[in-house]
Write a protein that holds these residues in place. Structure first.
Motif, PDB file in Angstrom:
ATOM      1  N   PHE A 203       0.822  -1.210   0.000  1.00 50.11           N
ATOM      2  CA  PHE A 203       0.000   0.000   0.000  1.00 50.11           C
ATOM      3  C   PHE A 203       0.859   1.264   0.000  1.00 50.11           C
ATOM      4  O   PHE A 203       0.488   2.278  -0.593  1.00 50.11           O
ATOM      5  N   LYS A 204       2.015   1.176   0.648  1.00 47.56           N
ATOM      6  CA  LYS A 204       2.947   2.299   0.597  1.00 47.56           C
ATOM      7  C   LYS A 204       3.459   2.498  -0.828  1.00 47.56           C
ATOM      8  O   LYS A 204       3.619   3.633  -1.293  1.00 47.56           O
ATOM      9  N   LEU A 205       3.693   1.372  -1.512  1.00 49.60           N
ATOM     10  CA  LEU A 205       4.144   1.430  -2.906  1.00 49.60           C
ATOM     11  C   LEU A 205       3.034   1.955  -3.807  1.00 49.60           C
ATOM     12  O   LEU A 205       3.278   2.790  -4.699  1.00 49.60           O
ATOM     13  N   LEU A 206       1.813   1.505  -3.580  1.00 48.41           N
ATOM     14  CA  LEU A 206       0.679   1.953  -4.382  1.00 48.41           C
ATOM     15  C   LEU A 206       0.514   3.472  -4.291  1.00 48.41           C
ATOM     16  O   LEU A 206       0.234   4.139  -5.292  1.00 48.41           O
ATOM     17  N   GLU A 207       0.710   4.016  -3.112  1.00 51.27           N
ATOM     18  CA  GLU A 207       0.591   5.461  -2.928  1.00 51.27           C
ATOM     19  C   GLU A 207       1.577   6.211  -3.823  1.00 51.27           C
ATOM     20  O   GLU A 207       1.215   7.202  -4.476  1.00 51.27           O
ATOM     21  N   LEU A 208       2.797   5.733  -3.871  1.00 47.86           N
ATOM     22  CA  LEU A 208       3.813   6.385  -4.699  1.00 47.86           C
ATOM     23  C   LEU A 208       3.513   6.222  -6.188  1.00 47.86           C
ATOM     24  O   LEU A 208       3.664   7.169  -6.970  1.00 47.86           O
ATOM     25  N   VAL A 209       3.085   5.023  -6.566  1.00 47.71           N
ATOM     26  CA  VAL A 209       2.811   4.750  -7.981  1.00 47.71           C
ATOM     27  C   VAL A 209       1.641   5.578  -8.501  1.00 47.71           C
ATOM     28  O   VAL A 209       1.689   6.135  -9.603  1.00 47.71           O
ATOM     29  N   LEU A 210       0.588   5.705  -7.720  1.00 51.35           N
ATOM     30  CA  LEU A 210      -0.583   6.464  -8.164  1.00 51.35           C
ATOM     31  C   LEU A 210      -0.268   7.954  -8.335  1.00 51.35           C
ATOM     32  O   LEU A 210      -0.932   8.644  -9.125  1.00 51.35           O
ATOM     33  N   LYS A 211       0.742   8.430  -7.645  1.00 49.81           N
ATOM     34  CA  LYS A 211       1.149   9.828  -7.814  1.00 49.81           C
ATOM     35  C   LYS A 211       1.799  10.077  -9.172  1.00 49.81           C
ATOM     36  O   LYS A 211       1.941  11.223  -9.597  1.00 49.81           O
ATOM     37  N   THR A 212       2.175   8.997  -9.872  1.00 51.55           N
ATOM     38  CA  THR A 212       2.778   9.140 -11.205  1.00 51.55           C
ATOM     39  C   THR A 212       1.723   9.127 -12.312  1.00 51.55           C
ATOM     40  O   THR A 212       2.071   9.221 -13.494  1.00 51.55           O
ATOM     41  N   LEU A 213       0.459   8.991 -11.948  1.00 51.21           N
ATOM     42  CA  LEU A 213      -0.616   8.884 -12.942  1.00 51.21           C
ATOM     43  C   LEU A 213      -0.630  10.082 -13.901  1.00 51.21           C
ATOM     44  O   LEU A 213      -0.664  11.237 -13.481  1.00 51.21           O
ATOM     45  N   GLU A 214      -0.592   9.775 -15.201  1.00 53.01           N
ATOM     46  CA  GLU A 214      -0.652  10.801 -16.233  1.00 53.01           C
ATOM     47  C   GLU A 214      -1.540  10.306 -17.373  1.00 53.01           C
ATOM     48  O   GLU A 214      -1.843   9.111 -17.471  1.00 53.01           O
ATOM     49  N   PHE A 215      -1.930  11.251 -18.247  1.00 51.67           N
ATOM     50  CA  PHE A 215      -2.793  10.914 -19.375  1.00 51.67           C
ATOM     51  C   PHE A 215      -2.121  11.315 -20.682  1.00 51.67           C
ATOM     52  O   PHE A 215      -1.261  12.197 -20.718  1.00 51.67           O
ATOM     53  N   ALA A 216      -2.545  10.651 -21.759  1.00 44.92           N
ATOM     54  CA  ALA A 216      -2.029  10.950 -23.092  1.00 44.92           C
ATOM     55  C   ALA A 216      -3.131  10.731 -24.114  1.00 44.92           C
ATOM     56  O   ALA A 216      -4.176  10.124 -23.809  1.00 44.92           O
ATOM     57  N   LEU A 217      -2.888  11.239 -25.319  1.00 47.00           N
ATOM     58  CA  LEU A 217      -3.820  11.073 -26.440  1.00 47.00           C
ATOM     59  C   LEU A 217      -5.243  11.473 -26.047  1.00 47.00           C
ATOM     60  O   LEU A 217      -6.192  10.690 -26.140  1.00 47.00           O
ATOM     61  N   ASP A 218      -5.354  12.712 -25.581  1.00 43.74           N
ATOM     62  CA  ASP A 218      -6.662  13.300 -25.236  1.00 43.74           C
ATOM     63  C   ASP A 218      -7.411  12.517 -24.171  1.00 43.74           C
ATOM     64  O   ASP A 218      -8.645  12.401 -24.208  1.00 43.74           O
ATOM     65  N   GLY A 219      -6.665  11.952 -23.237  1.00 44.39           N
ATOM     66  CA  GLY A 219      -7.288  11.257 -22.123  1.00 44.39           C
ATOM     67  C   GLY A 219      -7.696   9.828 -22.418  1.00 44.39           C
ATOM     68  O   GLY A 219      -8.236   9.146 -21.539  1.00 44.39           O
ATOM     69  N   LYS A 220      -7.412   9.351 -23.623  1.00 43.34           N
ATOM     70  CA  LYS A 220      -7.772   7.973 -23.962  1.00 43.34           C
ATOM     71  C   LYS A 220      -6.766   6.963 -23.419  1.00 43.34           C
ATOM     72  O   LYS A 220      -7.047   5.764 -23.370  1.00 43.34           O
ATOM     73  N   VAL A 221      -5.613   7.469 -23.030  1.00 43.80           N
ATOM     74  CA  VAL A 221      -4.563   6.616 -22.481  1.00 43.80           C
ATOM     75  C   VAL A 221      -4.175   7.147 -21.097  1.00 43.80           C
ATOM     76  O   VAL A 221      -3.963   8.343 -20.922  1.00 43.80           O
ATOM     77  N   ALA A 222      -4.103   6.257 -20.125  1.00 44.84           N
ATOM     78  CA  ALA A 222      -3.652   6.613 -18.785  1.00 44.84           C
ATOM     79  C   ALA A 222      -2.478   5.712 -18.431  1.00 44.84           C
ATOM     80  O   ALA A 222      -2.485   4.517 -18.759  1.00 44.84           O
ATOM     81  N   HIS A 223      -1.464   6.283 -17.778  1.00 46.83           N
ATOM     82  CA  HIS A 223      -0.299   5.470 -17.466  1.00 46.83           C
ATOM     83  C   HIS A 223       0.280   5.794 -16.098  1.00 46.83           C
ATOM     84  O   HIS A 223       0.165   6.927 -15.605  1.00 46.83           O
TER      85      HIS A 223
END
Length: 331
Positions: A203-223
């Motif tokens: 869960f500590k790792l999940l917190e860090l990973v979710l902070k990297t959430l970004e979008f591309a191609l007009d929001g059709k791609v999330a990474h």
């Protein structure tokens, strides 16, 4: 040579000598379940069998029968008469530079599979390698499908179908699962071990990973991205990121989710998930990997910026092709 179920069953029943079973790097539930299932099944037929992986087994699979028999090695230094490779079609994806076996067999279900072995059975329309393995075992000797065989096979089916929720789940998949329950498999035991033994590190790792959430191609791609420094900071294992990609995939408007995993410096494992419109297996294949229409992946080297640039270019082409097809249908 690709074989039918009956032909493969006859072949497996008759193989003799020293037999090696292995699977792909970073083994998942289907890989572990199918290889362990075959280990116990072939042992019951009196075969001389060993299971060797390139990478360690995630701790949450430690409840499976035969797990303590799996050897983890960087190199295969013994000669075998046969090697059975499950859940992957290319020997190089096992992680071993070479496999010293006279004859080779592939049992797989990936649509991108192009086996380079002596014998192979590949069924892309089946839920998992475990389900295919069960069907072959029934043809060989159903009485040998004991609890020790059934539990890993059920586990592999469960994980590869998302708990029987993905669209690769067929009526036959449920029938096979029911037959495995009759062998003594308890569904809650599987679910508990896989999903209800999480360490706080995850869960500590999940917190860090979710902070990297970004979008591309007009929001059709999330990474999202996991860096090695995240693992060091949280003392988590890479395998504890299992399921993280479902978060970006679940966002409304997102068609493709991506998870970039830093294996080592400038070395990445990329996981792709689609909601159905985009065939991510085709994209992964172009970039050196493979998989299924809605779940695929590949490994690559370079900076994260380069990796993203190459992937987003292919995704953009895929979306443009999709838009063109939809226009064609309307005209």
């Amino acid at each position: 040579m690709k074989l039918s179920r009956k032909e493969m069953a006859e072949l497996l029943k008759g193989i003799d000598g020293k037999i090696l079973i292995t699977t792909h790097k970073n083994p998942d539930g289907d890989a572990i379940g199918s290889s362990l299932g075959w280990f116990s099944f072939l042992k019951s037929l009196g075969k001389d069998v060993r299971v060797v992986y390139r990478d360690r087994i995630p701790y949450f699979f430690d409840f499976l029968p035969g797990i303590n028999k799996v050897e983890v090695k960087e190199k295969l230094d013994e000669q075998y008469d046969w090697v059975i490779i499950t859940d992957v079609s290319e020997p190089k994806r096992t992680g071993f530079e070479s496999i010293p076996a006279e004859k080779s067999i592939v049992i797989d279900h990936h649509i991108t599979a192009e086996p380079f072995t002596n014998f192979a059975i590949v069924e892309p329309n089946i839920s998992s390698t475990c389900e295919l393995s069960y069907e072959l075992m029934v043809l060989i000797d159903p009485e040998k499908i004991t609890y020790e065989v059934a539990l890993p096979i059920y586990t592999g089916i469960f994980t590869d179908t998302g708990g029987f929720s993905y669209n690769n789940t067929s009526p036959r998949t449920h029938e096979v699962a029911a037959e495995l329950l009759k062998k003594g498999v308890d569904p809650y035991v599987v679910r508990f071990n896989l999903f209800e033994r999480n360490r706080i590190n995850r869960f500590k790792l999940l917190e860090l990973v979710l902070k990297t959430l970004e979008f591309a191609l007009d929001g059709k791609v999330a990474h999202i991205t996991v860096y090695r420094k995240f693992l060091e900071e949280t003392e988590a294992f890479l395998e504890e990121t299992e399921g993280f990609i479902n978060y970006p995939r679940s966002i409304a408007g997102v068609e493709v989710a991506i998870f970039f995993k830093e294996i080592e410096k400038e070395s990445w494992k990329v996981s792709l998930r689609s909601k159905g419109k985009i065939n991510v297996a085709e994209i992964a294949k172009k970039l050196g990997g493979g998989g299924h229409k809605m779940a695929a992946g590949y490994e690559t080297k370079g900076s994260l910026e380069e990796v993203k640039k190459n992937l987003f270019k292919e995704l953009e082409l895929a979306f443009e092709s999709l838009d063109f097809e939809e226009l064609e249908m309307l005209s």
